[in-house]
Design a protein around this motif. Structure first.
Motif, mmCIF file in Angstrom:
data_model
loop_
_atom_site.group_PDB
_atom_site.id
_atom_site.type_symbol
_atom_site.label_atom_id
_atom_site.label_comp_id
_atom_site.label_asym_id
_atom_site.label_seq_id
_atom_site.Cartn_x
_atom_site.Cartn_y
_atom_site.Cartn_z
ATOM 1 N N TRP A 1 0.829 -1.208 0.000
ATOM 2 C CA TRP A 1 0.000 0.000 0.000
ATOM 3 C C TRP A 1 0.858 1.249 0.000
ATOM 4 C CZ3 TRP A 1 0.731 3.225 4.131
ATOM 5 C CH2 TRP A 1 1.343 2.660 5.243
ATOM 6 N N ALA B 1 -5.631 1.466 -0.604
ATOM 7 C CA ALA B 1 -6.280 0.189 -0.284
ATOM 8 C C ALA B 1 -7.736 0.436 0.100
ATOM 9 C CB ALA B 1 -5.541 -0.501 0.853
ATOM 10 N N PRO C 1 -11.384 -0.826 1.327
ATOM 11 C CA PRO C 1 -11.991 -1.932 2.086
ATOM 12 C C PRO C 1 -13.078 -2.650 1.297
ATOM 13 C CG PRO C 1 -11.953 0.086 3.397
ATOM 14 C CD PRO C 1 -11.581 0.462 1.991
ATOM 15 N N GLY D 1 -10.835 4.585 1.567
ATOM 16 C CA GLY D 1 -9.632 3.786 1.714
ATOM 17 C C GLY D 1 -9.213 3.741 3.163
ATOM 18 N N TYR D 2 -8.385 2.775 3.475
ATOM 19 C CA TYR D 2 -7.823 2.704 4.822
ATOM 20 C C TYR D 2 -6.867 3.874 5.022
ATOM 21 C CZ TYR D 2 -9.487 -2.108 5.332
ATOM 22 O OH TYR D 2 -10.260 -3.232 5.438
ATOM 23 N N GLU E 1 -8.194 -9.057 2.892
ATOM 24 C CA GLU E 1 -8.859 -8.935 1.597
ATOM 25 C C GLU E 1 -9.404 -7.526 1.438
ATOM 26 O OE1 GLU E 1 -11.816 -11.456 -1.326
ATOM 27 O OE2 GLU E 1 -11.771 -11.957 0.807
ATOM 28 N N VAL E 2 -9.268 -6.994 0.244
ATOM 29 C CA VAL E 2 -9.730 -5.652 -0.072
ATOM 30 C C VAL E 2 -10.549 -5.672 -1.356
ATOM 31 C CG1 VAL E 2 -7.864 -4.428 1.105
ATOM 32 C CG2 VAL E 2 -7.553 -5.127 -1.277
ATOM 33 N N LYS E 3 -11.296 -4.593 -1.557
ATOM 34 C CA LYS E 3 -12.054 -4.441 -2.804
ATOM 35 C C LYS E 3 -11.114 -4.092 -3.943
ATOM 36 C CE LYS E 3 -15.867 -2.019 -4.925
ATOM 37 N NZ LYS E 3 -17.051 -1.213 -4.678
ATOM 38 N N CYS F 1 -6.965 -1.980 -4.860
ATOM 39 C CA CYS F 1 -5.759 -1.322 -4.393
ATOM 40 C C CYS F 1 -5.005 -0.802 -5.610
ATOM 41 C CB CYS F 1 -4.891 -2.321 -3.633
ATOM 42 S SG CYS F 1 -3.670 -1.571 -2.549
ATOM 43 N N TYR G 1 -5.705 -8.949 -2.012
ATOM 44 C CA TYR G 1 -5.226 -8.795 -0.635
ATOM 45 C C TYR G 1 -4.143 -7.730 -0.558
ATOM 46 C CZ TYR G 1 -7.741 -13.080 0.215
ATOM 47 O OH TYR G 1 -8.749 -14.001 0.326
#
Length: 122
Positions: free
Chosen positions: A13, A26, A28, A37-38, A51-53, A55, A104
Motif C-alpha cells: 500500500w 487500499a 476496504p 480507503g484505509y 482482503e480488499v475491494k 488497491c 489482498y
C-alpha cells in the motif's frame, strides 16, 4: 512478504497522491465504488494480509494465471456514464472481482508514492 501471503493478487500500500491525511490506495471490502480507503495508521497496525475491494498497483504481485483468467483488457482507464473516472489499476481490480479472484493488501508492505511530491508510507 507479498509472496508469503500465498494469494493470487497481493498488494503493498501507499498513500494516495492526492491525500494530505494518510488516506491510502487500499479500498476496504464493501466500499461504495473505489472512494475512501484505509488510513496509513490503520493498515500498519493490522499486521496480517487482508482482503480488499481494490488497491493501486504501484506495488503488486500477481500470479500469471490471473491474467489468463481475467482476459484482456487488463488495464483500461475508463470514464463512466455519470462523469466519474475509473483508473486502470481499479479497472483491473474490478475485472478480478468479476472473475472471483480475491485481492489482498499486506499491511506490513508500505511504500512511498511519487505524485507532485514524494509521500512516505509512515
Amino acid at each position: 512478504r507479498l509472496r508469503e501471503a500465498d494469494v493470487n493478487v497481493a498488494f503493498g500500500w501507499y498513500v494516495r497522491g492526492t491525500s494530505d491525511d494518510g488516506l491510502t490506495n487500499a479500498i476496504p471490502l464493501g466500499a461504495d465504488g473505489f472512494r475512501g480507503g484505509y488510513r496509513a495508521g490503520e493498515l500498519a497496525a493490522m499486521g496480517e494480509p487482508l482482503e480488499v475491494k481494490g488497491c493501486g498497483m504501484g506495488c503488486a504481485l500477481v500470479r500469471a494465471e490471473v491474467f489468463e483468467r481475467v482476459g484482456k483488457p487488463w488495464f483500461l482507464f475508463r470514464e463512466n456514464a455519470n462523469g466519474t473516472e475509473l483508473s486502470e489499476d481499479f479497472f483491473f481490480c474490478e475485472r478480478c472481482a468479476e472473475n472471483g479472484i480475491g485481492l489482498y493488501v499486506h499491511p506490513l508492505v508500505g511504500c512511498g508514492h511519487v505524485h507532485d511530491r514524494v509521500l512516505e508510507a509512515r
